[in-house]
Design an enzyme around this catalytic site. Structure first.
Site, mmCIF file in Angstrom:
data_model
loop_
_atom_site.group_PDB
_atom_site.id
_atom_site.type_symbol
_atom_site.label_atom_id
_atom_site.label_comp_id
_atom_site.label_asym_id
_atom_site.label_seq_id
_atom_site.Cartn_x
_atom_site.Cartn_y
_atom_site.Cartn_z
ATOM 1 N N TYR A 99 -71.733 -41.225 55.377
ATOM 2 C CA TYR A 99 -72.719 -40.331 56.013
ATOM 3 C C TYR A 99 -73.801 -39.957 54.994
ATOM 4 O O TYR A 99 -74.996 -39.998 55.294
ATOM 5 C CB TYR A 99 -71.992 -39.081 56.534
ATOM 6 C CG TYR A 99 -72.830 -38.196 57.428
ATOM 7 C CD1 TYR A 99 -73.015 -38.496 58.775
ATOM 8 C CD2 TYR A 99 -73.432 -37.039 56.928
ATOM 9 C CE1 TYR A 99 -73.779 -37.673 59.597
ATOM 10 C CE2 TYR A 99 -74.186 -36.211 57.743
ATOM 11 C CZ TYR A 99 -74.357 -36.530 59.076
ATOM 12 O OH TYR A 99 -75.113 -35.712 59.895
ATOM 13 N N SER A 115 -80.438 -35.122 57.559
ATOM 14 C CA SER A 115 -79.336 -34.168 57.345
ATOM 15 C C SER A 115 -79.542 -33.462 56.012
ATOM 16 O O SER A 115 -80.347 -33.910 55.182
ATOM 17 C CB SER A 115 -78.014 -34.947 57.322
ATOM 18 O OG SER A 115 -76.970 -34.156 56.786
HETATM 19 P P1 NAP Z 1 -72.903 -34.986 68.687
HETATM 20 O O1 NAP Z 1 -72.851 -33.724 69.481
HETATM 21 O O2 NAP Z 1 -71.653 -35.583 68.174
HETATM 22 O O3 NAP Z 1 -73.740 -36.053 69.505
HETATM 23 C C1 NAP Z 1 -73.943 -37.334 68.998
HETATM 24 C C2 NAP Z 1 -74.842 -38.095 69.940
HETATM 25 O O4 NAP Z 1 -75.032 -39.405 69.389
HETATM 26 C C3 NAP Z 1 -74.225 -38.249 71.308
HETATM 27 O O5 NAP Z 1 -75.222 -38.086 72.284
HETATM 28 C C4 NAP Z 1 -73.708 -39.684 71.297
HETATM 29 O O6 NAP Z 1 -73.779 -40.319 72.558
HETATM 30 C C5 NAP Z 1 -74.690 -40.375 70.368
HETATM 31 N N1 NAP Z 1 -74.072 -41.548 69.757
HETATM 32 C C6 NAP Z 1 -73.098 -41.562 68.813
HETATM 33 N N2 NAP Z 1 -72.744 -42.825 68.524
HETATM 34 C C7 NAP Z 1 -73.509 -43.632 69.304
HETATM 35 C C8 NAP Z 1 -73.601 -45.025 69.477
HETATM 36 N N3 NAP Z 1 -72.820 -45.875 68.801
HETATM 37 N N4 NAP Z 1 -74.500 -45.505 70.369
HETATM 38 C C9 NAP Z 1 -75.276 -44.667 71.079
HETATM 39 N N5 NAP Z 1 -75.242 -43.331 70.964
HETATM 40 C C10 NAP Z 1 -74.364 -42.815 70.082
HETATM 41 O O7 NAP Z 1 -73.778 -34.795 67.363
HETATM 42 P P2 NAP Z 1 -75.049 -33.882 67.021
HETATM 43 O O8 NAP Z 1 -74.578 -32.804 66.123
HETATM 44 O O9 NAP Z 1 -75.855 -33.565 68.207
HETATM 45 O O10 NAP Z 1 -75.812 -34.912 66.070
HETATM 46 C C11 NAP Z 1 -77.012 -35.539 66.410
HETATM 47 C C12 NAP Z 1 -77.660 -36.031 65.124
HETATM 48 O O11 NAP Z 1 -77.903 -34.934 64.249
HETATM 49 C C13 NAP Z 1 -76.804 -37.006 64.338
HETATM 50 O O12 NAP Z 1 -77.599 -37.996 63.759
HETATM 51 C C14 NAP Z 1 -76.171 -36.131 63.268
HETATM 52 O O13 NAP Z 1 -75.800 -36.844 62.126
HETATM 53 C C15 NAP Z 1 -77.327 -35.189 62.992
HETATM 54 N N6 NAP Z 1 -76.973 -33.922 62.347
HETATM 55 C C16 NAP Z 1 -76.191 -33.010 62.973
HETATM 56 C C17 NAP Z 1 -75.916 -31.801 62.319
HETATM 57 C C18 NAP Z 1 -75.075 -30.724 62.944
HETATM 58 O O14 NAP Z 1 -74.829 -29.712 62.279
HETATM 59 N N7 NAP Z 1 -74.642 -30.845 64.168
HETATM 60 C C19 NAP Z 1 -76.425 -31.560 61.051
HETATM 61 C C20 NAP Z 1 -77.220 -32.535 60.447
HETATM 62 C C21 NAP Z 1 -77.501 -33.707 61.121
HETATM 63 P P3 NAP Z 1 -72.572 -40.205 73.662
HETATM 64 O O15 NAP Z 1 -72.522 -38.772 74.069
HETATM 65 O O16 NAP Z 1 -73.048 -41.089 74.754
HETATM 66 O O17 NAP Z 1 -71.345 -40.636 72.948
#
Ligand code: NAP
Length: 255
Positions: free
Chosen positions: A160, A147
């Site tokens: 985080y 991140s």
């Molecule tokens: P998201 O849309 O909230 O999706 C999160 C994913 O993680 C979902 O597929 C969820 O599975 C899975 N997950 C969460 N908790 C879990 C658990 N306890 N066990 C198994 N699976 C779990 O988030 P996203 O934005 O795509 O984020 C993905 C990654 O990118 C994360 O690590 C986040 O910190 C990182 N990130 C995101 C951003 C951003 O701007 N979006 C920026 C920097 C980093 P379910 O659907 O089955 O619940």
């Protein structure tokens, strides 16, 4: 082998955690387009959108429901991938959560939950994958989703920031210990992306405008923006890149 052939993932197999939506879905689709079969992992009962995306590329998809808050499911995740595909080549540690509250009020529960999913499970799943890679004797690719908070402090997200800064450190440590086995450990630090994870930020009009105004590219990222970097890090094209966290952020960190 021509340079573009180095990016191909034909015959490779990948585990993608959190494959059902957001960035994980975009990454799984990208890896499948490049030729990889996918074992997706998530909390939901199924990941039908991911299944469709992978199968429409002519690749195989298997899914395992698992809660990465605990590490109990980790041996089974590796066993399932090997049972389904015969081997494992790539692990994408994407699953992640965020909890927001002023640091003065932050609870132990919000600390533990984020650290367990975003850091502890990432480490132990990588350890299990690395053991499998070493057993196979042909190296492997670890890709962690870090991140901007691997580089910056942020506000109101202490667990985080701690976890994502830890991801960047562990990426270097894994490269130091496992490069000798032909294992690459690298991370991608996404900037601000349109997913459920950032729903609250985007819904806040003032905060949204402030963020968009600071992104040199002038827009939030979409999951497709990560796919090229993920394919690169999963492929032979990045064989000499190790221990590094690449920001895919529309220029945010350079500002
Ligand atoms: P998201 O849309 O909230 O999706 C999160 C994913 O993680 C979902 O597929 C969820 O599975 C899975 N997950 C969460 N908790 C879990 C658990 N306890 N066990 C198994 N699976 C779990 O988030 P996203 O934005 O795509 O984020 C993905 C990654 O990118 C994360 O690590 C986040 O910190 C990182 N990130 C995101 C951003 C951003 O701007 N979006 C920026 C920097 C980093 P379910 O659907 O089955 O619940």
């Amino acid at each position: 082998m021509g340079i573009l052939d180095l990016f191909k993932l034909d015959g490779k197999t990948a585990i993608v955690t959190g494959c059902g939506r957001g960035l994980g879905l975009g990454i799984a689709r990208g890896l499948a387009e490049a030729g990889a079969d996918i074992l997706g992992v998530g909390r939901a009962l199924e990941a039908s959108e991911c299944e469709k995306a992978v199968e429409s590329c002519g690749r195989k998809f298997h899914y395992m429901e698992a809660d990465l808050k605990s590490q109990k499911c980790i041996p089974e995740i590796i066993e399932k991938a090997v049972a389904a595909f015969g081997r494992l080549d790539i692990l994408v540690n994407n699953a992640g959560i965020i909890r927001r509250a002023d640091s003065l009020d932050f609870t132990g529960e919000d600390w533990d939950e984020v650290m367990d999913v975003n850091l502890k499970s990432l480490f132990f799943l990588s350890q299990a994958a690395a053991k499998q890679f070493i057993k196979q004797g042909s190296g492997g690719k670890l890709i962690h989703i870090a991140s901007l908070l691997s580089f910056q402090g942020g506000v109101r997200i202490p667990s985080y920031t701690a976890a994502k800064s830890g991801v960047r450190g562990l990426t270097m440590l894994m490269a130091n210990e496992w490069a000798r086995y032909g294992i690459n450990a690298n991370a991608i630090a996404p900037g601000y992306f349109e997913t459920d994870n950032t729903q609250a930020l985007r819904a806040d009009a003032a905060r949204n405008a402030e963020i968009t105004g600071r992104i040199p590219a002038g827009r939030w990222g979409v999951p497709r923006d990560l796919a090229g970097t993920a394919v690169f890090l999963a492929s032979a094209a990045s064989d000499y890149l190790n221990g590094f966290t690449i920001a895919v952020d529309g220029g945010w960190l350079g500002r």
